[in-house]
Design a protein around this motif. Sequence first.
Motif, mmCIF file in Angstrom:
data_model
loop_
_atom_site.group_PDB
_atom_site.id
_atom_site.type_symbol
_atom_site.label_atom_id
_atom_site.label_comp_id
_atom_site.label_asym_id
_atom_site.label_seq_id
_atom_site.Cartn_x
_atom_site.Cartn_y
_atom_site.Cartn_z
ATOM 1 N N LYS A 239 0.263 -1.202 0.275
ATOM 2 C CA LYS A 239 -0.271 -0.213 0.189
ATOM 3 C C LYS A 239 0.747 1.530 0.380
ATOM 4 O O LYS A 239 0.454 2.033 0.053
ATOM 5 C CB LYS A 239 -1.173 0.117 1.178
ATOM 6 C CG LYS A 239 -2.079 -1.070 0.968
ATOM 7 C CD LYS A 239 -3.443 -1.080 2.173
ATOM 8 C CE LYS A 239 -2.709 -1.430 3.937
ATOM 9 N NZ LYS A 239 -3.593 -0.875 4.982
ATOM 10 N N ALA A 240 1.780 1.662 0.221
ATOM 11 C CA ALA A 240 2.790 2.650 0.690
ATOM 12 C C ALA A 240 3.624 2.131 -0.434
ATOM 13 O O ALA A 240 3.595 3.873 -0.830
ATOM 14 C CB ALA A 240 3.095 2.050 2.243
ATOM 15 N N PHE A 241 4.035 1.280 -0.353
ATOM 16 C CA PHE A 241 4.836 1.547 -2.139
ATOM 17 C C PHE A 241 4.429 1.728 -3.256
ATOM 18 O O PHE A 241 4.648 3.140 -4.072
ATOM 19 C CB PHE A 241 6.090 0.356 -2.262
ATOM 20 C CG PHE A 241 6.586 0.679 -3.245
ATOM 21 C CD1 PHE A 241 7.742 1.195 -3.309
ATOM 22 C CD2 PHE A 241 6.390 -0.101 -4.324
ATOM 23 C CE1 PHE A 241 8.637 1.034 -4.898
ATOM 24 C CE2 PHE A 241 7.120 -0.035 -5.786
ATOM 25 C CZ PHE A 241 8.494 0.304 -6.072
ATOM 26 N N PHE A 242 3.147 0.989 -3.988
ATOM 27 C CA PHE A 242 2.172 1.445 -4.884
ATOM 28 C C PHE A 242 1.754 2.745 -4.759
ATOM 29 O O PHE A 242 0.529 3.468 -5.565
ATOM 30 C CB PHE A 242 2.203 0.659 -4.764
ATOM 31 C CG PHE A 242 2.931 -0.473 -5.806
ATOM 32 C CD1 PHE A 242 3.414 -0.520 -6.653
ATOM 33 C CD2 PHE A 242 2.552 -1.756 -4.866
ATOM 34 C CE1 PHE A 242 4.014 -1.793 -7.433
ATOM 35 C CE2 PHE A 242 3.811 -3.457 -5.468
ATOM 36 C CZ PHE A 242 3.843 -2.811 -6.928
ATOM 37 N N GLU A 243 1.862 3.459 -2.960
ATOM 38 C CA GLU A 243 0.777 4.620 -2.878
ATOM 39 C C GLU A 243 -0.415 4.204 -3.403
ATOM 40 O O GLU A 243 -1.458 5.002 -4.575
ATOM 41 C CB GLU A 243 1.717 5.880 -4.104
ATOM 42 C CG GLU A 243 3.028 5.941 -3.148
ATOM 43 C CD GLU A 243 3.446 7.425 -4.361
ATOM 44 O OE1 GLU A 243 2.369 8.209 -3.993
ATOM 45 O OE2 GLU A 243 4.680 7.172 -4.483
ATOM 46 N N ILE A 244 -0.870 2.982 -2.591
ATOM 47 C CA ILE A 244 -2.294 2.657 -2.772
ATOM 48 C C ILE A 244 -3.318 3.017 -1.627
ATOM 49 O O ILE A 244 -2.447 2.201 -0.705
ATOM 50 C CB ILE A 244 -3.223 1.670 -3.858
ATOM 51 C CG1 ILE A 244 -2.508 0.661 -3.151
ATOM 52 C CG2 ILE A 244 -2.670 2.006 -5.331
ATOM 53 C CD1 ILE A 244 -2.495 -1.258 -4.235
ATOM 54 N N ASP A 245 -4.349 3.375 -1.596
ATOM 55 C CA ASP A 245 -5.638 3.028 -0.340
ATOM 56 C C ASP A 245 -5.474 1.802 0.406
ATOM 57 O O ASP A 245 -5.700 1.192 1.642
ATOM 58 C CB ASP A 245 -6.818 3.975 0.194
ATOM 59 C CG ASP A 245 -6.356 5.326 -0.740
ATOM 60 O OD1 ASP A 245 -5.592 5.314 0.188
ATOM 61 O OD2 ASP A 245 -7.216 5.793 -1.083
#
Length: 360
Positions: A239-245
């Motif tokens: 979630k953090a790396f691909f910047e998705i919720d």
Amino acid sequence: MNEIDHLGASLLADIASAQDEAALEQVRIAALGKAGSISALLKTLGAMTQDERKEKGPLINGLRDTVQTALSARKEALGEAALEAKLAAETIDVSLPVREGPEARGRIHPISQVIDEITAIFGDMGFSIAEGPDVETDDLNFTKLNFPVGHPAREMHDTFFFHPDANGERKLLRTHTSPVQVRTMLAQEPPIRVICPGRTYRMDSDQTHTPMFHQVEGLVIDKKAHMGHLKWILEEFCKAFFEIDTVKMRFRPSFFPFTEPSVEVDIQCSRKGGEIRFGEGEDWLEILGCGMVHPNVLKNCGLDPEVYQGFAWGMGIDRIAMLKYGMPDLRPFFEADVRWLAHYGFRPLDLPTLTGGLSS
């Protein structure tokens, strides 16, 4: 045309043809200077009779006034033209962006950027960074990781071996960063929580494989570490790396000599329009491998598997960089083409942070 009219027409023509203020000054001196033509006419008024002064005085004075007015107008026009030319030559468009200095023109390589992003994410979870040498021993690269002698990964088509040394030992270029995990377990007591980014080497080369590539592996050793912890860490990382919720993950049984049980991890994605987008769609994409550390590995590293257990995972840094930033081919990562780097690289002052944005 009388003498005064002829002189006036000549002076006005000279004034109109003056190309700069220096030429205009020469016309003024020739007309109104001490020895000027109009000054000479003014001097003749004193020798004239009263009737002649009444006739020619207004004409001469009128000529003087006309010439002075023309001189002033031409001087103003020349001044405005010179100013316009100067402004045109020295124009600064304040709406244009500031030119970058040499310290800002360079670019951070995507691999370096992604490693910084990975360390920022896992550092926020409390992980430390562990590193090791690229040239490894057979024991640390294979034996202690539960690779039996004769395992295919030891074969020449996979591994870069060096010639035997004086003791008959063959060093090698590490095929994964797992030896760093072994070194960490040998060097410190649990609890252990580290990630191991670095270069690895295998005999392979095509659009998605290169002889030298980058991996990051993670290791957690504790008395109560379990698969639930592993699943949470991997979900939070994705979630953090691909910047998705949100992210959906699928764990498939697999086999690795150093973990038991072993699983491959897929994440949900969409492939519409030739673009991979995570957190949506109905497709799946393999992203990494992981599992619980095999008891034999713990024993080989001097840890009691009856007391400690742990989990580990590994992924290709180059691969996740390609997935996140839309790079279709792995080979340009190592071709040193500054045009490619100018397109895909990152500004040196835009450091990735969890609060400021990893890729902003």
